[in-house]
Structure formats: C-alpha cells, structure tokens
Design an enzyme around this catalytic site. Structure first.
Site, mmCIF file in Angstrom:
data_model
loop_
_atom_site.group_PDB
_atom_site.id
_atom_site.type_symbol
_atom_site.label_atom_id
_atom_site.label_comp_id
_atom_site.label_asym_id
_atom_site.label_seq_id
_atom_site.Cartn_x
_atom_site.Cartn_y
_atom_site.Cartn_z
ATOM 1 C CB THR A 27 -0.903 0.049 1.247
ATOM 2 O OG1 THR A 27 -0.085 0.285 2.406
ATOM 3 C CG2 THR A 27 -1.675 -1.243 1.445
ATOM 4 C CB ILE A 83 8.088 -0.392 8.140
ATOM 5 C CG1 ILE A 83 7.517 -1.007 9.420
ATOM 6 C CG2 ILE A 83 7.979 1.136 8.164
ATOM 7 C CD1 ILE A 83 6.028 -0.805 9.637
ATOM 8 C CE LYS A 84 5.558 0.685 -0.759
ATOM 9 N NZ LYS A 84 4.354 1.041 -1.515
ATOM 10 C CB ILE A 85 11.561 3.327 5.023
ATOM 11 C CG1 ILE A 85 11.091 2.667 6.319
ATOM 12 C CG2 ILE A 85 12.519 4.476 5.262
ATOM 13 C CD1 ILE A 85 10.825 3.597 7.464
#
Ligand code: E4P
Length: 219
Positions: A27, A83-85
């Site tokens: 997402t 976790i998208k960073i």
C-alpha cells in the site's frame, strides 16, 4: 517469483487471494486515502489479517525519530506488516534502526540501481523500483530492474526486488524476466493478465462442439 497486489481495497485483495495468485500486498498513502477508511491502523490490520502474508504499510513522517516511532506502531498491528520507508538519508537511518529491532523494511521510491544498493546495505528486506514512473519520464524502468537484479546477484544480497508502479501486463513479464523477485500489481493489471482472445474463442468452440455432440448422443 511472487505476485503482490498494489492496493488497499479489501474486495480486490480478497479476489486476488481467491484466484490463488497473490501472496502479499503493498500500500502507499495515496492508495489508503482512496479507500476513505475511518482508521488507517484498523484498515491496515484488517488487510494483514486477510492476506496472511507480507503487507507493506508506509510511514508518513520524514525524519528518523518520527519514522521509527510510526513504524513501531504499524509493526505492532500484525506480525506480517512490512514498513515502507522512502529512499532518503533519514529513511536509511530509520531502516538501519528498524532492522536492528527485527522489523522488516521495504525501501520505496527507488529509481536507480545506486539507490537499490544503499537500501540493501542498510539491511532492507525489500526494495521497490518504480518501473512506470521511470518510463513516464523517458527512462527505462525495466532496465533499472535488470541492473538491480544483476548487482544483487553478483554481491549476494538477500534483499528482494519488488517491481512497482506497474502499468500493464507487458511490464509484468518483462520485470519477471529482468529478475524481479516480486511484482506488485494494480488489480486492473492482474485482471488484464487473464485475457487472451484465443482463450475466449477456444472455450466457445469447445462448448459449441460439445452441444452438437450431446444433442446426438446424450451425456
Ligand atoms: C509501490 O509499492 C507503490 O505503491 C506503487 O507501485 C506506485 O505506483 P504508481 O506509480 O502507479 O503510483
């Protein structure tokens, strides 16, 4: 090679899982905003419960401490949250910290093999090159994926390449051929992949021939 769905839409996710071809979800803030859910955290939690596989949820903060704080909270929602960073200096510092805490990271907004190397060295589990957005500015998105895959293979990095920003079915097989480990597809592209006029013509012919046979012989 795996397919993820690039969506925050629950019914799209359920369909992809039902078809047996999807094993994760990515997402981003734009995709989540489109769903208009009452609570971002509840929505992400619901997706993770349904998918039972990696679900990437993105942080909104841009400085290290806030990114880490946000990431810890998101990670506590479900064991499958990744976790998208974003690929920034602060992003890589946050990645290093989160990885040391056992929290998996997907480095996003990656547009060059050089950036992919940085993400891999910081310990990211996944790196997301944006194929379509590179093509949009006249660059070769698939070529970038190919170079990343070569680099990761030469230097034996465990970081997995998620080909993202996929615009059409041709992107999908080209990214797979270029060495992407995972391709994250919009639902529309996944649906388009099923289509071939010869399949429809073939089914119609089989059914028409069968009807003639049954008329004369019974079942
Ligand atoms: C990556 O994980 C992103 O969500 C995504 O693929 C962005 O694609 P877009 O260029 O279609 O917004």
């Amino acid at each position: 090679m795996k397919f993820f769905l690039d969506t925050a839409n629950i019914s799209e996710i359920k369909k992809g899982l039902e078809w047996g071809v999807v094993s994760g979800v990515t997402t981003n803030p734009s995709l989540v905003a489109k769903e208009n859910a009452d609570s971002f955290h509840d929505h992400v939690k619901k997706i993770a419960e349904i998918v039972q596989g990696p679900v990437s949820a993105e942080v909104i903060s841009t400085n290290v401490d806030e990114m880490v704080e946000e990431a810890r909270l998101l990670s506590s929602l479900d064991k499958n949250i990744v976790i998208k960073i974003p690929m920034t200096k602060d992003g890589m510092s946050a990645t290093k910290k989160l990885v040391s805490e056992g929290i998996p990271v997907n480095v996003t907004l990656v547009f060059s093999p050089q950036q992919a190397l940085l993400a891999a060295l910081a310990g990211a589990s996944y790196v997301s090159p944006f194929v379509g957005r590179l093509d949009d500015i006249g660059e070769d998105g698939i070529g970038v994926v190919r170079d990343m895959a070569k680099l990761f293979s030469i230097h034996e990095f465990d970081t997995k390449i998620i080909a993202a920003s996929i615009r059409h079915p041709r992107h999908v097989f080209e990214a797979a051929l270029a060495g992407a480990h995972i391709i994250t597809l919009p639902f529309k592209v996944l649906e388009q992949m099923f289509n071939h006029p010869l399949t429809d013509i073939g089914i119609k012919k089989f059914l028409d021939d069968w009807e003639v046979y049954i008329k004369h012989h019974g079942y």
